[in-house]
Scaffold this active site. Structure first.
Site, short mmCIF file in Angstrom:
data_model
loop_
_atom_site.label_atom_id
_atom_site.label_comp_id
_atom_site.label_asym_id
_atom_site.label_seq_id
_atom_site.Cartn_x
_atom_site.Cartn_y
_atom_site.Cartn_z
N ALA A 146 81.01 45.06 24.96
CA ALA A 146 82.16 44.35 25.55
C ALA A 146 83.24 44.03 24.52
CB ALA A 146 81.68 43.07 26.23
N TYR A 154 89.65 61.46 45.48
CA TYR A 154 88.23 61.08 45.50
C TYR A 154 87.48 61.77 44.36
CZ TYR A 154 83.65 59.83 47.31
OH TYR A 154 82.39 59.29 47.45
N LYS A 163 86.97 42.84 28.73
CA LYS A 163 87.18 42.09 27.49
C LYS A 163 88.11 42.89 26.57
CE LYS A 163 83.46 39.94 29.26
NZ LYS A 163 82.12 40.43 29.52
N ASP A 209 75.67 46.96 23.64
CA ASP A 209 76.40 46.21 24.66
C ASP A 209 77.77 45.95 24.04
OD1 ASP A 209 77.55 44.42 26.38
OD2 ASP A 209 75.76 43.18 26.63
N PHE A 211 73.31 38.93 27.00
CA PHE A 211 74.27 38.24 27.84
C PHE A 211 73.56 37.93 29.17
CE2 PHE A 211 77.72 38.58 31.07
CZ PHE A 211 78.45 37.48 30.66
N ASP A 212 74.05 36.94 29.95
CA ASP A 212 73.25 36.52 31.12
C ASP A 212 73.04 37.61 32.17
OD1 ASP A 212 75.85 36.20 31.95
OD2 ASP A 212 75.72 34.05 32.33
N HIS A 223 74.83 26.44 37.31
CA HIS A 223 76.08 25.88 36.78
C HIS A 223 77.31 26.33 37.56
CE1 HIS A 223 75.32 29.65 34.72
NE2 HIS A 223 76.58 29.73 34.38
C1 LIG Z 1 80.90 40.27 30.19
C2 LIG Z 1 79.72 40.83 29.53
C3 LIG Z 1 78.81 41.63 30.24
C4 LIG Z 1 78.91 41.88 31.73
O1 LIG Z 1 80.11 42.49 32.05
P1 LIG Z 1 80.86 42.22 33.46
O2 LIG Z 1 82.07 43.08 33.31
O3 LIG Z 1 81.17 40.76 33.52
O4 LIG Z 1 79.95 42.67 34.52
C5 LIG Z 1 77.75 42.15 29.54
N1 LIG Z 1 77.57 41.89 28.23
C6 LIG Z 1 78.42 41.12 27.53
C7 LIG Z 1 78.17 40.86 26.08
C8 LIG Z 1 79.52 40.55 28.15
O5 LIG Z 1 80.34 39.77 27.45
#
Ligand SMILES: *Cc1c(COP(=O)(O)O)cnc(C)c1O
Length: 460
Positions: A218, A73, A259, A216, A125-126, A451
């Site tokens: 990813a 833990y 990613k 950000d 990103f969304d 969607h």
């Molecule tokens: C996928 C993504 C996120 C969110 O990450 P999750 O692991 O899906 O929660 C944030 N910003 C970008 C640019 C992404 O491609």
């Protein structure tokens, strides 16, 4: 021009069978799914390009790491291994694991944002936009103009429009800009990279106005590879050197490890040197995600994440990874199929408006092409266009998106050259009979993020 395929820098020792249904069966399945590709069972899909997120193939080292994961833990060895690797790559003092990218956003953004504040990004990103709004703030996109011209081939289409950024800061008042978010690569613009010069310039503007800069991250490794390929002065630098320079310009980063870190689940939050901020984030992590040494993940996830961080910045791997996308792009060039060009890092965004000019935005060309790709070859993709965008919340009227893309997101280390050829051949055969492809109408939709769940029917 077809680019030669870069042969895989790995061989296969475990296989997952996939099957191709007949065309009749596929037509039946997609009708049963109400023409929404999210409703399909994955076993009914031959090649799954819905997303490159969490769909990656882990290596033998990562699977071995899964067995070594320390499930304590508190204070597990996998946590310390992750910490050491991430500090070494990003040169940040504080690293916090979280269960995925949006969790990092949920922990960080309410600290920087609130009612009346703004977040400005090259493109949110969304989920990033959602967390800005959940924190009470508003999200403003500020990408360069070139991003909206799919056929225009410039090296860094993901860049922030820095003169517009400065104008926005002056318009809304620097004290009201809670954060500037630099998304690398720029996912929503088609996986388009951001140059080092642009990251640096953005940071200079942020420092001038005393605004927090968050990366950000990813697809940071793919972005670093593009910098090495395309930006003057970086050809002889290692990917790791480029990565540490990129991150040196920001105060924090939020990362989806699903990613470029080549795992199926995970995320990171990094703080360069602000100890006070990190104390706040640790407390928020404990209440939202779990104790700081596991952050919502199992010990085995931390272990494979630590290994994936290293594998994701390996240059041979990146050459193959980007080469695979460029090979697909080359096949589409040869066939005169338009897409967001040059090819981005994680997939091909086919210009459905160009291929299906007879389908207006309110009959969803991006979705129509996605459905057709499934019917044609069992390939699952998604719409990045008016279908995804939705309705004006005030009037209920369908909005018109800037683009009508069908996104082929390529999972990492999963598909071979023959699979890539199936994708190209399917698109080419659809293009030949493009005028027969019909538009779609929505028969049911939820209020938000429609969607994922909406039902559709063909307009015949
Ligand atoms: C996928 C993504 C996120 C969110 O990450 P999750 O692991 O899906 O929660 C944030 N910003 C970008 C640019 C992404 O491609």
């Amino acid at each position: 021009m077809t680019k030669e395929y870069v042969a895989e820098p790995f061989r296969i020792k475990m296989v997952e069978p996939i099957k191709m249904l007949t065309r009749e069966e596929r037509e039946e399945k997609i009708a049963e799914a109400d023409y929404n590709l999210f409703n399909l069972k994955s076993e009914d899909v031959y090649i799954d390009l819905l997303t490159d997120s969490g769909t990656n193939a882990m290596s033998q080292e990562q699977w071995a790491g899964v067995m070594r994961g320390d499930e304590a833990y508190a204070g597990g060895s996998s946590y310390f291994k992750l910490l050491e690797t991430a500090r070494d790559i990003f040169a940040y003092q504080y690293i916090q694991p979280v269960h995925q990218g949006r969790a990092a956003e949920k922990v960080l953004f309410p600290v920087l944002l609130g009612d009346g504040k703004y977040s400005i990004s090259n493109m949110h990103f969304d989920t990033t936009r959602a967390h800005v709004e959940l924190a009470g703030a508003r999200a403003i996109d500020c990408v360069v103009e070139e991003a909206s011209e799919p056929e225009l081939r410039v090296p860094f289409k993901g860049n922030m429009d820095t003169s517009k950024l400065e104008k926005l800061i002056n318009k809304y008042g620097s004290e009201n800009i809670g954060v500037v978010v630099m998304t690398i690569t720029n996912n929503s613009a088609g996986g388009q990279p951001v140059s080092m010069e642009n990251i640096k310039e953005t940071a200079e503007i942020c420092h001038k106005y005393n605004i927090h800069l968050n990366i950000d991250a990813a697809r940071y490794a793919e972005n670093a590879y593009f910098i090495k390929q395309r930006e003057e002065g970086y050809a002889d630098k290692s990917i790791k050197e480029i990565v540490s320079e990129m991150f040196s310009y920001a105060e924090t980063f939020t990362m989806s490890a699903k990613k470029d870190t080549i795992v199926n689940m995970g995320g990171l939050l990094g703080v360069k040197d602000d100890e006070e901020l990190f104390q706040i984030l640790k407390a928020r992590t404990i209440s939202n995600e779990g104790f700081i040494t596991y952050g919502g993940l199992a010990g085995r996830d931390l272990e494979s994440l630590a290994i994936g961080l290293k594998e994701g910045i390996d240059e041979n791997y990146l050459e193959y990874r980007i080469g695979q996308i460029e090979y697909l792009a080359g096949r589409l060039d040869e066939a005169g199929i338009a897409y967001q060009s040059p090819a981005g890092g994680h997939g091909i965004f086919v210009d459905a408006k160009d291929m299906l000019p007879h389908i207006p935005y309110y009959e969803f060309p991006g979705q129509a092409l996605a459905i057709e790709l499934y019917k044609e070859a069992g390939i699952r993709t998604c719409d990045i266009g008016s279908y995804m965008l939705g309705n004006n919340p005030d009037t209920g009227e369908q909005l018109e998106a800037d683009f009508e893309f069908t996104r082929l997101a390529i999972p990492r280390r999963v598909y071979t050259q023959a699979h890539i050829d199936v994708m190209a051949d399917a698109l080419i055969s659809i293009k030949e009979r493009a005028d027969e492809v019909e538009g779609y109408q929505i028969t049911w939709e939820p209020d938000i993020l429609r969607h994922f769940q909406a039902s559709l029917k063909p307009l015949v």
